[in-house]
Write a protein that holds these residues in place. Structure first.
Motif, short mmCIF file in Angstrom:
data_model
loop_
_atom_site.label_atom_id
_atom_site.label_comp_id
_atom_site.label_asym_id
_atom_site.label_seq_id
_atom_site.Cartn_x
_atom_site.Cartn_y
_atom_site.Cartn_z
N GLY A 137 -3.82 9.58 0.20
CA GLY A 137 -3.76 8.47 -0.76
C GLY A 137 -4.84 8.64 -1.81
O GLY A 137 -6.00 8.89 -1.48
N LYS B 12 -5.54 0.00 0.20
CA LYS B 12 -6.55 0.24 1.23
C LYS B 12 -7.58 1.26 0.77
O LYS B 12 -7.23 2.31 0.23
CB LYS B 12 -5.87 0.78 2.50
CG LYS B 12 -4.82 -0.17 3.06
CD LYS B 12 -4.44 0.18 4.47
CE LYS B 12 -3.84 1.53 4.63
NZ LYS B 12 -3.33 1.80 5.97
N GLY C 111 -6.48 6.91 -5.39
CA GLY C 111 -6.56 5.83 -6.38
C GLY C 111 -7.47 6.28 -7.51
O GLY C 111 -8.59 6.73 -7.25
N ASN D 107 0.07 4.14 0.86
CA ASN D 107 -0.17 4.90 2.10
C ASN D 107 0.72 4.36 3.22
O ASN D 107 1.36 5.13 3.95
CB ASN D 107 -1.63 4.79 2.53
CG ASN D 107 -2.49 5.91 1.95
OD1 ASN D 107 -2.15 6.47 0.92
ND2 ASN D 107 -3.59 6.21 2.60
N ARG E 242 -11.49 3.19 2.08
CA ARG E 242 -12.07 3.69 3.34
C ARG E 242 -12.78 2.59 4.08
O ARG E 242 -13.17 1.58 3.49
CB ARG E 242 -13.08 4.80 3.04
CG ARG E 242 -12.43 6.13 2.81
CD ARG E 242 -13.50 7.18 2.69
NE ARG E 242 -13.78 7.85 3.95
CZ ARG E 242 -15.01 8.14 4.38
NH1 ARG E 242 -16.06 7.77 3.70
NH2 ARG E 242 -15.17 8.80 5.50
N LEU F 156 -1.35 6.53 -5.74
CA LEU F 156 -0.40 7.58 -5.36
C LEU F 156 -0.64 8.00 -3.92
O LEU F 156 -1.78 8.10 -3.47
CB LEU F 156 -0.61 8.77 -6.31
CG LEU F 156 0.15 10.07 -6.08
CD1 LEU F 156 0.40 10.77 -7.41
CD2 LEU F 156 -0.55 11.02 -5.12
N SER F 157 0.45 8.22 -3.20
CA SER F 157 0.34 8.80 -1.86
C SER F 157 1.29 9.98 -1.75
O SER F 157 2.40 9.95 -2.29
CB SER F 157 0.71 7.78 -0.78
OG SER F 157 -0.24 6.74 -0.75
N TRP G 136 -8.69 -1.61 -1.89
CA TRP G 136 -8.76 -0.85 -3.15
C TRP G 136 -8.18 -1.72 -4.24
O TRP G 136 -7.00 -2.07 -4.21
CB TRP G 136 -8.01 0.48 -3.04
CG TRP G 136 -8.14 1.34 -4.26
CD1 TRP G 136 -7.21 1.51 -5.25
CD2 TRP G 136 -9.29 2.12 -4.64
NE1 TRP G 136 -7.71 2.36 -6.22
CE2 TRP G 136 -8.98 2.74 -5.87
CE3 TRP G 136 -10.54 2.35 -4.07
CZ2 TRP G 136 -9.88 3.59 -6.54
CZ3 TRP G 136 -11.43 3.20 -4.73
CH2 TRP G 136 -11.09 3.81 -5.94
N LYS H 133 -18.01 4.97 -9.53
CA LYS H 133 -16.79 5.45 -8.88
C LYS H 133 -15.59 5.42 -9.82
O LYS H 133 -15.22 4.37 -10.34
CB LYS H 133 -16.52 4.59 -7.64
CG LYS H 133 -15.36 5.10 -6.82
CD LYS H 133 -15.64 5.05 -5.36
CE LYS H 133 -14.39 5.22 -4.55
NZ LYS H 133 -14.64 5.32 -3.14
N SER I 110 0.86 -1.18 0.00
CA SER I 110 0.00 0.00 0.00
C SER I 110 0.90 1.23 0.00
O SER I 110 1.79 1.34 0.84
CB SER I 110 -0.88 0.00 1.27
OG SER I 110 -1.28 1.31 1.60
C1 BTN Z 1 -11.74 4.86 -1.09
O1 BTN Z 1 -12.47 5.44 -1.90
O2 BTN Z 1 -12.16 3.91 -0.41
C2 BTN Z 1 -10.32 5.33 -0.94
C3 BTN Z 1 -9.40 4.64 -1.89
C4 BTN Z 1 -7.97 5.08 -1.78
C5 BTN Z 1 -7.04 4.23 -2.60
C6 BTN Z 1 -5.63 4.76 -2.65
S1 BTN Z 1 -4.64 3.96 -3.84
C7 BTN Z 1 -3.22 4.77 -3.23
C8 BTN Z 1 -3.36 4.83 -1.73
N1 BTN Z 1 -2.78 3.64 -1.11
C9 BTN Z 1 -3.70 2.89 -0.55
O3 BTN Z 1 -3.50 1.80 0.04
N2 BTN Z 1 -4.91 3.44 -0.67
C10 BTN Z 1 -4.84 4.71 -1.36
#
Ligand code: BTN
Length: 263
Positions: A146, A59, A148, A35, A61, A76-77, A66, A127, A33
């Motif tokens: 983070g 990950k 996506g 993040n 929410r 991207l983070s 994800w 989405k 991840s």
């Molecule tokens: C959501 O809508 O549930 C949030 C999604 C966020 C996804 C991004 S991908 C880059 C960053 N690293 C992760 O593990 N999650 C976020």
């Protein structure tokens, strides 16, 4: 830490003139991840951006995953240390930046992306992108943003559970998309929106966010801590909380929650 990437970091950096975001950019082929990785890279400082071609434990929410298939999306983070007691508006900030970055990659005649509070970017109700902001535990003040974005996916690239609810830029007539150009655009817009928020504050951000949403006036359900609240989405207040008019005529402000738009 495998420092190898099929995304060209040097291509992303071409013509990139930002004040904070992208001070350092790390690219990977695969990580669990971005993040989680960013949280372990505080020594790289504010503005660090991590991108990867795929995530094995991306990950979302509320403990969701994800979907992060290789090469198709942007994962991207970015690391920042905002001087604020309330970092919640930064999810809204990232949403506005995302919409601004994405728009040039869609056709003018096609549907527009819109924001759903607090962290979704939708196209025609599906989405397209999501934002997950996380505080770095035990390291006060640090925040990871983070993002996506579903970019070059075809419908068959999504698992069955996402087929009806997810879309991509390519599916909306925007592709195939040059991912390096989109990442550069995203970094530029994050830099711009973050600076605007620092200078102008949350009320001005809320105004910009509200220009990109279609949820006001709609019937919604807000799930907060397991309790459901039905009503009409009215507006965001000056702190970025969602104001909902419930059936008994009372206005409730939500600082957090999961929103479902009722058909
Ligand atoms: C959501 O809508 O549930 C949030 C999604 C966020 C996804 C991004 S991908 C880059 C960053 N690293 C992760 O593990 N999650 C976020």
């Amino acid at each position: 830490m495998p420092i190898k990437s099929s995304i060209s970091v040097s291509q992303i950096k071409e013509g990139l003139e930002t004040q904070l975001f992208g001070s350092e950019i790390l690219g990977f082929d695969e990580v669990e991840s971005t993040n989680d990785l960013a949280k372990r890279c505080l020594d790289k400082g504010e503005g660090l951006v991590i991108i990867t071609d795929s995530q094995t434990k991306g990950k979302g929410r509320s403990g969701r995953t994800w979907h992060s298939p290789k090469g198709l999306g942007i994962y991207l983070s970015a690391l920042i240390k905002p001087q604020t007691a309330n970092p919640s508006p930064l999810t809204l900030m990232a949403g506005v930046a995302c919409v601004s970055a994405i728009k040039p990659f869609l056709t003018e005649e096609g549907p527009n992306p819109s924001l759903k509070w607090p962290n979704d970017i939708l196209i025609q109700g599906k989405k397209l992108a999501g934002i997950l902001c996380e505080l770095c535990d035990g390291k006060s003040g640090w925040l990871v943003i983070g993002i996506g974005i579903n970019v070059n996916h075809l419908p068959s690239d999504f698992p069955d559970s996402l087929q009806e609810i997810a879309t991509s830029l390519k599916m909306e007539g925007g592709g195939p998309v040059d991912k390096a150009a989109l990442i550069r655009s995203l970094i530029i817009q994050l830099d711009r929106e973050y600076r605007s928020w620092q200078l102008e504050g949350t009320p001005a951000l809320v105004k910009r966010w509200s220009e990109h949403t279609r949820m006001f006036g709609k019937q919604i359900n807000v799930n907060r801590g397991g309790s459901n609240f039905h009503g009409t989405a009215k507006r965001l207040d000056e702190e970025g909380q969602l104001v909902v008019l419930t059936k008994n005529g009372e206005e409730m402000a939500f600082a957090s929650g999961e929103v479902t738009l009722n058909p």
